[in-house]
Design a protein around this motif. Structure first.
Motif, short mmCIF file in Angstrom:
data_model
loop_
_atom_site.label_atom_id
_atom_site.label_comp_id
_atom_site.label_asym_id
_atom_site.label_seq_id
_atom_site.Cartn_x
_atom_site.Cartn_y
_atom_site.Cartn_z
N GLU A 193 0.80 -1.23 0.00
CA GLU A 193 0.00 0.00 0.00
C GLU A 193 0.83 1.28 0.00
OE1 GLU A 193 -2.90 -0.03 3.14
OE2 GLU A 193 -3.11 -2.21 3.06
N PHE A 195 2.94 4.27 2.26
CA PHE A 195 2.44 5.09 3.36
C PHE A 195 2.91 6.52 3.18
CE2 PHE A 195 6.64 3.94 4.94
CZ PHE A 195 7.08 5.07 5.62
N SER A 196 2.21 7.43 3.86
CA SER A 196 2.59 8.84 3.87
C SER A 196 2.53 9.35 5.29
CB SER A 196 1.67 9.66 2.96
OG SER A 196 0.33 9.57 3.41
N GLU A 198 1.84 12.77 7.61
CA GLU A 198 1.36 14.15 7.71
C GLU A 198 1.43 14.57 9.17
OE1 GLU A 198 -2.53 14.39 6.03
OE2 GLU A 198 -1.96 13.26 4.22
N THR A 201 0.85 11.92 11.92
CA THR A 201 -0.07 10.89 11.48
C THR A 201 0.51 10.12 10.29
OG1 THR A 201 -1.98 12.18 12.21
CG2 THR A 201 -2.39 10.42 10.61
N ARG A 203 -0.38 7.42 7.36
CA ARG A 203 -1.51 6.84 6.63
C ARG A 203 -0.99 5.85 5.59
NH1 ARG A 203 -3.43 12.15 7.49
NH2 ARG A 203 -5.46 12.17 8.53
#
Length: 205
Positions: A193, A195-196, A198, A201, A203
């Motif tokens: 997937e 991820f990032s 921010e 957080t 995600r």
């Protein structure tokens, strides 16, 4: 193409072995979503390097004492890791703090495990600190490395109940069991997937 992972180690390499086993043909007959492409260490002759060599994985070693100053070691480590073009770098029991050069190159794709539920009990003695504090639940954390000590944004956590008769050793062993499961699951998810980050957080997807 599978996610290219470089693992940095300092000791026995049980987290590394968990990653290798989980990506093996028994688990993924048609190919795993990630591949450990190299293993680096801060000292020679450790079992983690032997595990990598038995698996046919490239290894390299950079001892801090072999360099005139810490920044030179950090630059050499950065160059060696970059040569394997990793999508993700995993600190798996790596007992050295990486420096500014390394973070500038791999920040945002550098992850580490910690044997406590962050932000509680940072540092080298988390299981002992948890026992001394008298908590009833502790655990482990996988986080994105930043310039602090065990302070980065959290990717995953797993809880471990503290037993009344626990010693530091028995508690730490149960934490490490959960840590391996958490790490493998998170790396597999990152491979599928991405991820990032921010702020604080993380995600997936």
């Amino acid at each position: 193409m599978p996610l290219r992972v470089v693992v940095l180690v300092s000791g026995s390499g049980t987290n590394l072995q968990a990653l290798l086993d989980a990506a093996g043909p028994a688990a993924y007959p048609d190919g795993a979503p990630y591949a450990v492409v190299a293993v680096g260490a801060d000292r020679p002759g450790i079992e983690a390097l032997a595990r990598a060599e038995r698996a046919g994985i490239s290894t390299f070693t950079h001892r801090v004492s072999d360099f005139a100053h810490r920044a030179a070691w950090d630059a050499a480590l950065t160059e060696s890791v970059a040569g394997f073009e990793p999508d993700l770098v995993v600190l798996a029991g790596f007992l050295k703090l990486v420096g500014d050069t390394f973070l500038a190159s791999f920040g945002g794709r550098l992850v580490n495990t910690h044997p406590a539920l962050s932000p509680a009990f940072p540092g080298m003695h988390a299981p002992a600190d948890a026992l001394a504090y008298g908590v009833k639940v502790t655990g482990c954390t996988l986080f994105v490395v930043d310039a602090g000590v065990d302070t980065g944004p959290i990717l995953a956590q797993a809880a471990v109940v503290v037993q009344e008769d626990d010693t530091v050793e028995t508690l730490h062993e149960r934490i490490k069991t959960e840590e391996r499961r958490m790490l493998v699951g998170a790396v597999e998810r990152i491979a599928r997937e991405g991820f990032s980050v921010e702020g604080r957080t993380v995600r997936f997807g």
